[in-house]
Design an enzyme around this catalytic site. Structure first.
Site, mmCIF file in Angstrom:
data_model
loop_
_atom_site.group_PDB
_atom_site.id
_atom_site.type_symbol
_atom_site.label_atom_id
_atom_site.label_comp_id
_atom_site.label_asym_id
_atom_site.label_seq_id
_atom_site.Cartn_x
_atom_site.Cartn_y
_atom_site.Cartn_z
ATOM 1 N N GLY A 1 0.818 -1.197 0.000
ATOM 2 C CA GLY A 1 0.000 0.000 0.000
ATOM 3 C C GLY A 1 0.858 1.257 0.000
ATOM 4 C CB CYS A 2 0.090 4.687 -1.072
ATOM 5 S SG CYS A 2 -1.564 4.839 -0.351
ATOM 6 C CE1 TYR A 3 -1.561 8.133 4.013
ATOM 7 C CE2 TYR A 3 -3.356 6.589 3.692
ATOM 8 C CZ TYR A 3 -2.903 7.885 3.778
ATOM 9 O OH TYR A 3 -3.782 8.931 3.641
ATOM 10 C CB SER B 1 5.182 6.682 3.065
ATOM 11 O OG SER B 1 4.223 6.670 4.111
ATOM 12 C CD GLU C 1 4.926 6.453 -0.712
ATOM 13 O OE1 GLU C 1 5.816 5.607 -0.580
ATOM 14 O OE2 GLU C 1 3.712 6.197 -0.625
#
Lengths: 354, 354, 354, 354
Positions: free
Chosen positions: B155-157, B160, B326
């Site tokens: 996932g994106c979070y 990061s 990001e």
């Protein structure tokens, strides 16, 4: 009630100054008699701020060069919307002349000239006045504001951090040194300054932290938190710049004094927190503690003097998360300064602010 | 090197799907042979995504109805850019047919079907595959990705948060359960969905937290952190929505294992942290640990597959602050998926990504 | 094909300069050997433009003080990304030394030093060079660009206006003096200049016209239109500033030579217009004439060197409406300059631009 | 003066409806007694619009299902903020019951049911009422508004086009059929509708024309212009969507009746234009004709009921350029509707609007 107190603004060309002009032009009990700006001297308010051109006074009121002696004669209340360091120089003669001074800079927010020097990197220009000033956070210092001659209006970040935390600290519900404040601010917080960093193309489609880990506002936040908790408080604070004109969203990570690790524990503690906020803010016109599933959103408060607060207990981590939203230029600056003026002058506290 | 692997995308109409289309059209070693979308079936890529219209293939490649059997015949590698729950259903037949599946949904990121159910509120559609999948974070699982047939792209979070913290956890530099992650995401993270909450006027001039305190991404973050630290890790995570198209900025508040309270202590610990990141990322093409006074800014990474990381020790609080930036759609989704494909297929890892 | 032409950029610190740095670092046939900036001299490209830090050369290439003699020795092609007036001074010695000069300023776009003075309010610094320069609009002047030693890369607005209108003028389809161009530009068009007008808070949530009615770009637009039509053309042009980083959207109001007032007339004329654009642009890699119901949208072209064009005939008014969209920094500046370099140096015209 | 007229809003959930709620809650002479919304029925205004939560009435006033009979009993004035077609159905029973109806939809703006059908693609639901309605542009139809029972509040684009052009047409200063209107609108103009086209990521960093060449608003613009000029007027109109929440900027290209081609001619004509606008708008509280070098900027009018107008004569082309800026939701919708109510009810025209 005394109508038509005469008021003036020194340094009316920035974002806070402009907001003050708007609020005071529309205020039912204040008469804006002078606005100063070296840059705009000679021009009318309507020319510089077309948004206010519809107000009859905006067409005739002209910016002047700042002159403390003249202002003291003209106005009962003088707002200073100047850079720190400069503000103090103006305050001295104004106070001597009997004006009430409401300073929006950081110059009179601290009690210690040493802490001031540590955070602002120059000697305090008028240390003798520090003891005299009252920190202009009405929800905390209302009684003292009623008689203050020098009001230090709080910073934007501090307002968004202090209002959610002070009641919890006073009630002993959280550990004072556990506070982590993660704040997001609109670009107006940087002021109307011609710097590359704040150009549209440098801020739009960008988000970035800055001033890590020791931002200047820490000094007043920690002083006020220490006052509330009765012990010296040190906190973590990280400001970020986000691409909105206005608004601060602060997320606070707090350790409750009482341990909890499941829904039952959370519910019990939750009742105490709810009661604490209820006691502190149920009657406050400008603090809105959200209920149900609602979370703060800056778009619900921009253009108003309101701070929205919501909180959640996390049984997974045992932490309390508190979130706040405000307009950095209104409750975080000019609106709060007007609120203090209302208190000081005996006007209804919400006058000109709703 | 094997050129022209045939690849397909299932569910190519969202933001991640669109980005995948662009990356794969421009990829030197992959040939995009199929894109599916119920909504756009029959139309060309050029019609739906005018931005790619200049690519010769965009004018002839047409969206089709998704059909796993047909895709398995056409493509060696199939990317799934589908909602969770739906992705798993497509993965099953594709894997049976021998395709390499790179799934951008959450369906194969966890090892436990129970945790999946706890966070996603439905039974896992293909629990037998969970053991088989490899979490597609190349900087952590590169070796296993080389032979994976089912890659669960992170996932994106999580991306990061994991990249800045895993090296510190592995080196024993921070307390595993101290982690607080405060994240800010662009609106594309919500997907191309027709919902009032994501309208321009609801997001512009707004910033708001959501999913407090238990966002779904916690499940994969905590699983990966536990794996790295060797013990069960629970973290605090607060996502916020900010008005940018793309970008995630995460600020992490960490407690170092080693106490420090002054500049000397900070300097000593700082050397260890710098060495830890140096060892982990000096040779990584897509992780940039900033030096000097620089702090992450999403505008420096949007449109790229890079994560920027910076850190600061705060002797006032004894905490370590780590910040990352990001592009949520590139390194946080489609770029990272292509990076995994490059590893799996034996292409240069940066192919099509610089 | 000659690989690795050495190239340099003078004045690489603005938005166009930064974009040129990125395009040339990624160019397959050019080697960026020098970048100059008084402000950043001594620092690396990676330090000033973190976005490019992943490129190996960005870490070693340092900005230098501009020195025409040194540059002439180092580079075969020199790009000037300087303010008008200053650019010409650098061009003179570079041309003498045999460099190919591609100037992104307005200094060599006009043939007449008088018109230059009328619009730029100072004498032309090198009028003798005006006859020598070639206007770098490849779709119009490709043949001459192949041998040019001095290329005047067009302005951003002019590109968005000239490409849609020149084919129509050449074909005699529109009345030359009927042209009204209404243009909307992103804020990067104003350059990376520390001015109050371009601060985030002054541009966000704002849209405003400026330079009405005589913007400087009129001079080059009218010169090129006159050249295309064979008669002196005067047009109406109104630029507006809108809150996007990048992109120009131009809407053109044109009077066809042929009168029409119903659908039949529009259909007949429409065939001629379609054929005209087809003949002009079917083979152009960077001009996309839209079909069907599609209208230009800057988000489809930002980050690319493409101009999108669409047109509509209005039988109610007898007018032809043509709309174009481009990235003001790419096709409107740096991308187009690279396109000209490609032509001049014999590289594939799309090299480094797709 | 009659205080406390009871007023209601039907369809209060969109952007115009929300603005109306805010304006009427703060209105000194109107009492908001009912707001309807199928979607929000049962919830309080404070729950749906947190921005107004500070108003005491917002906590008790609940949305109801729309019921014309009930509303007619409750309120003297009923605002309709409904889609076209639906509005007319509500108007019929309300008017029969004696309510004053102020409709913000397009249903009663035209005099001809045929033109309505041509532009809105369905039969008019209540053609008999068309003759009765008054177009709610106070600066043009003030006298008739004083007695109107059915007020058709103008569209947002029409307001921005009609106010700058009608005085010129009435004075015979411009050629009626020369008018070209190029308009830029914020996204709130599309309404609070869950459509992909209006998502944040589809609008941010984008600008695009739409509805070319025959937007629906042309019908009411041309009807009003024809009325002003005494002959049938056909105009060119191109709307564009720009990434701001609020604001319309319109640039008008006009051919003066009197030819001019130099500064002297422009000065003479300029005096006539200035006098024309002075006569029309010097006493209007909500029209501001700019002087000197100032040009309209939406940020000067958003949140207000003001239209800013500026004009320039171009001796190079012989054209007159007029530019206007307004808030599409205030002067372009809800503010203007309240202005009409003020006139109709005998309140001061600026009540609740400054």
């Amino acid at each position: 009630m005394k109508l038509n107190y005469k008021v003036a603004i020194v340094g009316a060309s920035g974002y806070s100054g402009e907001e003050l002009v708007g609020l005071l032009l529309g205020h039912p009990h204040a008469e804006l008699v002078a606005v100063t700006s070296r840059q705009y001297a000679g021009q009318t308010v309507a020319q510089i701020f077309p948004r206010f051109a519809g107000h009859p006074k905006a067409k005739v009121l002209r910016f002047t060069e700042p002159d403390a002696a003249a202002l003291a004669k003209q106005a009962k209340v003088v707002f200073l919307a100047l850079p720190h360091g400069v503000a103090a120089e103006f305050a001295v003669p104004l106070l001597k002349s009997g004006s009430v001074v409401i300073d929006l800079s950081a110059d009179f927010r601290l009690k210690s000239a040493e802490v001031y020097k540590e955070f602002y990197a120059h000697d305090h220009p008028a240390p003798a006045l520090l003891a005299k000033s009252v920190y202009g956070l009405p929800e905390v210092h209302r009684a003292r504001l009623k008689k203050a001659s020098l009001i230090a209006s709080p910073g934007c970040y501090p307002t968004s951090i202090l209002l959610p935390t002070i009641p919890l600290l006073k009630a002993g519900l959280i550990k004072p040194n556990s506070i982590i404040a993660d704040s997001l601010s609109g670009v107006s917080g940087a002021g109307r300054k011609a710097e590359i960093d704040y150009l549209f193309c440098e801020c739009n489609e960008s988000v970035r932290p800055y001033g890590v880990p020791k931002h200047r506002h820490l000094s007043e936040i920690e002083e006020q938190l220490s006052l509330a908790s009765g012990e010296k408080v040190t906190i973590q604070f990280t400001p970020h710049l986000i691409p909105v004109n206005r608004g601060i969203l602060t997320t606070l990570y707090l350790a409750p004094e009482k341990h909890f690790s499941n829904a039952t524990g959370a519910a019990a503690l939750g009742e105490q927190i709810a009661a604490c906020y209820q006691a502190a803010y149920a009657d406050e016109p400008f603090v809105r503690v959200l209920e149900g599933k609602a979370l703060p959103d800056t778009k619900n408060v921009t253009g108003t003097n309101v701070v929205e607060i919501a909180w959640r207990l996390d049984p997974r981590t045992g932490r309390l998360i508190v979130m706040s939203a405000e307009d950095n230029i209104v409750k975080g600056a000019s609106g709060q300064a007007v609120q203090s003026m209302n208190i000081r002058c005996g006007f209804p506290e919400t006058a000109g602010l709703v």
